[in-house]
Write a protein that holds these residues in place. Structure first.
Motif, PDB file in Angstrom:
ATOM      1  N   VAL A   1      18.084   4.376   3.775  1.00 47.50           N
ATOM      2  CA  VAL A   1      16.850   3.663   3.941  1.00 47.50           C
ATOM      3  C   VAL A   1      16.915   2.079   3.326  1.00 47.50           C
ATOM      4  O   VAL A   1      17.747   1.939   2.508  1.00 47.50           O
ATOM      5  N   LYS A   2      16.259   1.096   3.986  1.00 42.04           N
ATOM      6  CA  LYS A   2      16.601  -0.247   3.771  1.00 42.04           C
ATOM      7  C   LYS A   2      15.564  -0.271   2.296  1.00 42.04           C
ATOM      8  O   LYS A   2      14.681   0.085   2.019  1.00 42.04           O
ATOM      9  N   ILE A   3      16.311  -1.038   1.455  1.00 39.23           N
ATOM     10  CA  ILE A   3      15.931  -1.230   0.063  1.00 39.23           C
ATOM     11  C   ILE A   3      16.215  -2.885  -0.182  1.00 39.23           C
ATOM     12  O   ILE A   3      17.204  -3.625   0.193  1.00 39.23           O
ATOM     13  N   LYS A   4      15.044  -3.374  -0.772  1.00 38.99           N
ATOM     14  CA  LYS A   4      15.125  -4.779  -1.165  1.00 38.99           C
ATOM     15  C   LYS A   4      14.095  -4.991  -2.570  1.00 38.99           C
ATOM     16  O   LYS A   4      13.279  -4.397  -2.693  1.00 38.99           O
ATOM     17  N   MET A   5      14.554  -5.901  -3.315  1.00 37.41           N
ATOM     18  CA  MET A   5      14.059  -6.144  -4.569  1.00 37.41           C
ATOM     19  C   MET A   5      13.045  -7.553  -4.490  1.00 37.41           C
ATOM     20  O   MET A   5      13.354  -8.159  -3.707  1.00 37.41           O
ATOM     21  N   PHE A   6      12.070  -7.575  -4.938  1.00 43.30           N
ATOM     22  CA  PHE A   6      11.028  -8.835  -4.495  1.00 43.30           C
ATOM     23  C   PHE A   6      10.547  -9.127  -6.054  1.00 43.30           C
ATOM     24  O   PHE A   6      10.303  -8.137  -6.800  1.00 43.30           O
ATOM     25  N   THR A   7      10.102 -10.204  -6.236  1.00 46.30           N
ATOM     26  CA  THR A   7       9.229 -10.857  -7.554  1.00 46.30           C
ATOM     27  C   THR A   7       7.733 -11.145  -7.364  1.00 46.30           C
ATOM     28  O   THR A   7       7.071 -11.039  -8.103  1.00 46.30           O
ATOM     29  N   SER A   8       7.586 -10.999  -5.873  1.00 45.77           N
ATOM     30  CA  SER A   8       6.158 -11.223  -5.374  1.00 45.77           C
ATOM     31  C   SER A   8       5.503 -10.053  -4.526  1.00 45.77           C
ATOM     32  O   SER A   8       6.376  -9.512  -3.635  1.00 45.77           O
ATOM     33  N   THR A   9       4.245  -9.453  -4.854  1.00 48.06           N
ATOM     34  CA  THR A   9       3.740  -8.364  -4.320  1.00 48.06           C
ATOM     35  C   THR A   9       3.471  -8.720  -2.809  1.00 48.06           C
ATOM     36  O   THR A   9       3.825  -8.108  -1.912  1.00 48.06           O
ATOM     37  N   SER A  10       3.055  -9.904  -2.527  1.00 50.27           N
ATOM     38  CA  SER A  10       2.756 -10.277  -1.168  1.00 50.27           C
ATOM     39  C   SER A  10       4.180 -10.378  -0.272  1.00 50.27           C
ATOM     40  O   SER A  10       4.103  -9.828   0.919  1.00 50.27           O
ATOM     41  N   GLN A  11       5.147 -10.864  -0.996  1.00 47.81           N
ATOM     42  CA  GLN A  11       6.519 -10.690  -0.122  1.00 47.81           C
ATOM     43  C   GLN A  11       6.983  -9.086   0.103  1.00 47.81           C
ATOM     44  O   GLN A  11       7.465  -8.996   1.366  1.00 47.81           O
ATOM     45  N   ALA A  12       6.813  -8.427  -0.895  1.00 45.45           N
ATOM     46  CA  ALA A  12       6.920  -7.122  -0.795  1.00 45.45           C
ATOM     47  C   ALA A  12       6.388  -6.243   0.321  1.00 45.45           C
ATOM     48  O   ALA A  12       6.732  -5.563   1.158  1.00 45.45           O
ATOM     49  N   VAL A  13       5.116  -6.500   0.437  1.00 48.81           N
ATOM     50  CA  VAL A  13       4.164  -5.880   1.311  1.00 48.81           C
ATOM     51  C   VAL A  13       4.668  -6.484   2.582  1.00 48.81           C
ATOM     52  O   VAL A  13       4.650  -5.758   3.694  1.00 48.81           O
ATOM     53  N   SER A  14       4.794  -7.686   2.962  1.00 44.63           N
ATOM     54  CA  SER A  14       4.999  -8.404   4.163  1.00 44.63           C
ATOM     55  C   SER A  14       6.586  -7.581   4.829  1.00 44.63           C
ATOM     56  O   SER A  14       6.566  -7.332   5.899  1.00 44.63           O
ATOM     57  N   TRP A  15       7.462  -7.698   3.821  1.00 41.80           N
ATOM     58  CA  TRP A  15       8.502  -7.203   4.060  1.00 41.80           C
ATOM     59  C   TRP A  15       8.602  -5.623   4.456  1.00 41.80           C
ATOM     60  O   TRP A  15       9.156  -5.337   5.572  1.00 41.80           O
ATOM     61  N   SER A  16       8.003  -4.764   3.873  1.00 36.00           N
ATOM     62  CA  SER A  16       7.675  -3.574   3.847  1.00 36.00           C
ATOM     63  C   SER A  16       7.142  -3.356   5.301  1.00 36.00           C
ATOM     64  O   SER A  16       7.481  -2.260   6.096  1.00 36.00           O
ATOM     65  N   LYS A  17       5.987  -3.989   5.680  1.00 32.02           N
ATOM     66  CA  LYS A  17       5.131  -3.894   7.149  1.00 32.02           C
ATOM     67  C   LYS A  17       6.321  -4.257   8.210  1.00 32.02           C
ATOM     68  O   LYS A  17       6.014  -3.668   9.197  1.00 32.02           O
ATOM     69  N   ASN A  18       7.163  -4.952   8.050  1.00 24.20           N
ATOM     70  CA  ASN A  18       8.189  -5.267   9.072  1.00 24.20           C
ATOM     71  C   ASN A  18       9.354  -4.279   8.985  1.00 24.20           C
ATOM     72  O   ASN A  18      10.273  -4.191  10.199  1.00 24.20           O
ATOM     73  N   HIS A  19       9.303  -3.460   8.006  1.00 17.61           N
ATOM     74  CA  HIS A  19      10.439  -2.555   8.164  1.00 17.61           C
ATOM     75  C   HIS A  19      10.195  -0.777   8.249  1.00 17.61           C
ATOM     76  O   HIS A  19      10.753  -0.026   7.939  1.00 17.61           O
ATOM     77  N   VAL A  20       8.680  -0.697   8.495  1.00 18.65           N
ATOM     78  CA  VAL A  20       8.016   0.451   8.689  1.00 18.65           C
ATOM     79  C   VAL A  20       8.265   0.831   9.990  1.00 18.65           C
ATOM     80  O   VAL A  20       8.176   0.287  10.907  1.00 18.65           O
ATOM     81  N   ALA A  21       8.541   2.339  10.238  1.00 15.07           N
ATOM     82  CA  ALA A  21       8.836   2.707  11.730  1.00 15.07           C
ATOM     83  C   ALA A  21       7.695   3.650  11.705  1.00 15.07           C
ATOM     84  O   ALA A  21       8.094   4.981  11.653  1.00 15.07           O
TER      85      ALA A  21
END
Length: 140
Positions: A119-139
């Motif tokens: 699974v792709k995993i990444k750490m963030f300090t910003s909720t909005s950045q985590a949401v944006s990245w997650s939307k781009n990596h959901v299949a």
């Protein structure tokens, strides 16, 4: 339920509560808020995974998980190993974590880069950045 201002469910969303965490979904994004005072162990990980599969997953769909770890204790190796297992990764295309500092984010991302995960995993300090990245990596 008391959630951080930047990590809370929308009013119409059903929130599932376990003894160790809260979980809710917004489309293909699943939000996990571990209860700060709880020691998150492998039993908690198993219960959380079961809840995800029983209450949220639609057969054949993939989800991106976003977990707020800013106020939680570190998890042990047994728990990390469980989350890396095929069972826990079923129906999950990406997993992002909110951490409390840039330093934590850099260190965690460095160690994640040394491991091969399904699974792709990444750490963030910003909720909005985590949401944006997650939307781009959901299949879906």
């Amino acid at each position: 339920m008391s959630f951080p201002k930047d990590f809370r469910p929308k009013n119409e969303v059903e929130v599932h509560e376990l003894w160790c965490s809260y979980m809710w979904s917004e489309g293909h994004l699943v939000f996990i808020y571990p209860k700060p005072e709880i020691e998150h162990n492998v039993d908690a990980a198993r219960k959380q995974t079961s809840l995800f599969h029983e209450k949220i997953v639609n057969k054949g769909k993939q989800y991106a998980l976003i977990c707020d770890t800013r106020n939680t204790n570190p998890i042990d190796k047994k728990c990390r190993d469980y989350y890396s297992s095929d069972i826990a990764a079923q129906n999950v295309s990406a997993f992002s974590f909110l951490v409390d500092s840039k330093f934590s984010m850099v260190i965690a991302n460095f160690f994640l880069g040394l491991t091969t995960l399904k699974v792709k995993i990444k750490m963030f300090t910003s909720t909005s950045q985590a949401v944006s990245w997650s939307k781009n990596h959901v299949a879906p």
